[in-house]
Design an enzyme around this catalytic site. Structure first.
Site, mmCIF file in Angstrom:
data_model
loop_
_atom_site.group_PDB
_atom_site.id
_atom_site.type_symbol
_atom_site.label_atom_id
_atom_site.label_comp_id
_atom_site.label_asym_id
_atom_site.label_seq_id
_atom_site.Cartn_x
_atom_site.Cartn_y
_atom_site.Cartn_z
ATOM 1 C CB SER A 255 -0.980 -0.066 1.153
ATOM 2 O OG SER A 255 -2.091 0.913 1.083
ATOM 3 C CG ASP A 478 -6.370 -2.642 -4.114
ATOM 4 O OD1 ASP A 478 -7.444 -2.195 -2.962
ATOM 5 O OD2 ASP A 478 -5.278 -2.456 -3.866
ATOM 6 C CG HIS A 507 -5.564 -2.737 0.215
ATOM 7 N ND1 HIS A 507 -4.993 -2.147 -0.964
ATOM 8 C CD2 HIS A 507 -4.757 -2.206 1.267
ATOM 9 C CE1 HIS A 507 -3.987 -1.330 -0.526
ATOM 10 N NE2 HIS A 507 -4.046 -1.234 0.699
#
Length: 564
Positions: A255, A478, A507
């Site tokens: 991320s 996502d 995710h």
């Protein structure tokens, strides 16, 4: 961007925005860092580092020279590992230590801060060892201190034989020179309501809260808050590498970790051995961070619809409706009821939305949230209260994570300072994507009132053959880091390989439930082999419906907050 800390629970990856929006507070989710107070207002970072693997990045800035000096000191000092403090909740054989880094890399001999580091040694033979593997779970504002525990998971055992697993808390997080912008008790106040289509009175209230939160960051953290940036996170990573005695970096960033990992690759291409970017942030300087947040809110609407279609498919279990629109009406019915009377006296619509935002991050939440909603509409509020109410004792960690998130994203790049821009953009977006739009805006709105110097985002880019092959992992649906970000990152990192999990939206995909993705992940880290420019994997199996929810697992590492 609103995101969650990737790999928020052992064995699964989670992204950059935290998944819960603290009630009663403006909850915010880029990139050269600012100079000291006496320096210019904005650090203008030069273009990509030179292609040759120099020990010092070739941009020639004071920050580049300061990073080299700090890394040299760290290499000499090393890290004195020992027993971990009880507050880290890390059992033996995990060890903990600290690394000193400059607060301001333009002044490496000035004030320093101390970052906490954790490690478990490789379990394989000496001949099989490939060095240290450093991990960042996302954020900004998430800690990777518990990463060494992944060594005990089946999906990670082959890697744990070859690598020391090294986690750390980035600057500002946990015990690493922690930041705070507000009294934690006020930050996590609940219950609270947050309308999906706010009126002018509510907007005025949230503007005041955002302005006060931004002011609190400056007052509580002082002028040093300007040095909490993505570029400094990348520089800190190089110092940690040196302190570990590693000539080259092995890194997994999830991320938000993919963004400052991309900054690292741009600044220090010659220091990279292997890098994995899991659920990539769009690094285009024009996207950092305002546009990325708008794209994220749009993507969450699609993922929210995925969950509703799944619930409708299992109407015989949940009785929430046979179409996704029927399920939406059931959710709206619960939201209206909760705004009138908080569930269990602790869950308002803000807490409800924060809990259900998690279905956009992870499939693992689909069944338990559906069960909680179904039970609530039948008159049993207990499951929903257990899943959505603020976690007792977590307020300080949540406020700390949010403070770091705010400081980094507000420092990293210019943001609109005219409320009319925010109002116009989010009002238009909320007409087609109401689920997450305004809550995401409230989280980031302190950046409109930020008084610290703003940076100009670095142009992430590497020349051909300047960087060893790197691996990008992405799920096609996502929401936290929309798929086009992975395509943009691949375009900018010459020679990068992209593995796509098709028709999936969880995710964070490495070390999860997709054996195809895990095979590429493991092959790359163990043998340095990538599957070419692009490889595709089928989706992971859909969750199975449950007639009773398993106990909600609250992981200390997954600070609730929206991220990229």
């Amino acid at each position: 961007m609103r995101a969650v800390a990737l790999y928020g629970a052992l064995g699964s990856l989670v992204l950059t925005a935290l998944a819960t929006t603290p009630a009663g507070s403006a909850t915010p989710p880029r990139t050269p860092d600012a100079r000291a107070a006496s320096g210019p207002a904005t650090e203008q970072v030069a273009g990509p580092a030179a292609a040759r693997p120099d020990a010092v990045p070739a941009d020639g800035t004071p920050e580049a020279r300061g990073t080299a000096a700090a890394a040299a000191r760290a290499a000499k000092a090393g890290i004195h590992f020992g027993r971990c403090p009880k507050t880290e909740d890390l059992p033996k054989p995990v060890e903990c230590g600290r690394v000193s880094v400059p607060l301001d890399y333009a002044r490496p001999d000035g004030r320093t801060i101390s970052l906490t580091v954790s490690r478990v040694r490789a379990s394989g033979t000496r001949q099989a060892r490939q060095g240290a593997l450093i991990f960042n779970p996302g954020g900004p504002g998430a800690s990777g201190m518990q990463f060494p525990l992944y060594s005990k998971l089946d999906e990670w055992r082959p890697l744990a034989k070859a690598y020391d697993f090294v986690g750390y808390a980035p600057r500002g997080v946990g015990r690493s020179a922690p930041l705070s912008c507000q009294d934690p008790a006020q930050f996590a106040k609940a219950p609270a309501n947050s309308p999906i289509h706010p009126d002018d009175e509510y907007k005025a209230l949230r503007k005041d809260r955002a302005r006060e939160y931004a002011r609190g960051c400056s007052l509580r953290a002082g002028s040093g808050v300007r040095h909490y940036t993505s570029l400094n996170n990348a520089r800190d990573l190089d110092v940690i590498r040196a302190a570990l005695g590693e000539q080259k970096l092995n890194f997994v960033g999830a991320s938000y970790g993919t963004y400052f990992g991309a900054l690292y690759a741009t600044l220090f291409p010659g220091h990279v051995r292997r890098m994995v970017f899991d659920s990539a942030v769009n690094p285009d300087p024009r996207q950092i961070w305002y546009r990325n947040n708008l794209d994220q809110s749009q993507a969450f609407e699609s993922r929210w619809a995925d969950w509703r279609r799944w619930v409708a498919k299992h109407d015989s279990v949940y009785h929430l409706g046979r179409t996704q629109q029927d399920v939406l009406r059931s959710y709206e019915k619960a939201r209206v009821r909760i705004e009138r009377k908080p569930a269990g006296g602790r869950v308002g619509s803000a807490q409800l939305q924060a809990a259900f935002l998690q279905v956009g991050y992870y499939d693992a939440y689909w069944a338990r949230r559906a069960y909680a909603l179904s039970e609530y509409l039948r008159g049993n509020a207990k499951p929903l209260t257990e899943q959505a109410a603020p976690q007792e004792g977590a307020a300080e960690a949540e406020e700390n994570g949010n403070a770091v998130y705010t400081a980094v994203e507000c420092n990293d790049a210019p943001w609109p300072t005219d409320w009319r821009t925010w109002d116009s953009d989010n009002t238009a977006l909320a007409r087609v994507a109401p689920f997450e739009t305004w809550d995401n805006a409230w989280m980031n709105l302190p950046c409109a009132y930020w008084t610290q110097p703003r940076q100009t985002p670095l142009d992430v880019r590497t020349a051909a053959r300047a960087l060893p092959p790197v691996l990008i992992l992405a799920a096609e649906r996502d929401a936290a880091t929309p798929y086009k970000g992975a395509l943009e990152l691949q375009r900018r990192l010459a020679g990068a390989s992209l593995v796509t999990e098709r028709r999936a939206g969880t995710h964070g995909v490495a070390g999860g439930e997709n054996a195809c993705v895990n095979r590429h992940f493991e092959t790359y880290l163990l043998r340095g082999e990538t599957p070419g420019r692009h490889a595709a994997c089928g989706p992971r199996p859909e969750p199975r419906p449950e007639k009773a929810a398993k106990p909600e697992r609250r992981d200390k590492r997954a600070v609730p907050k929206p991220v990229i």
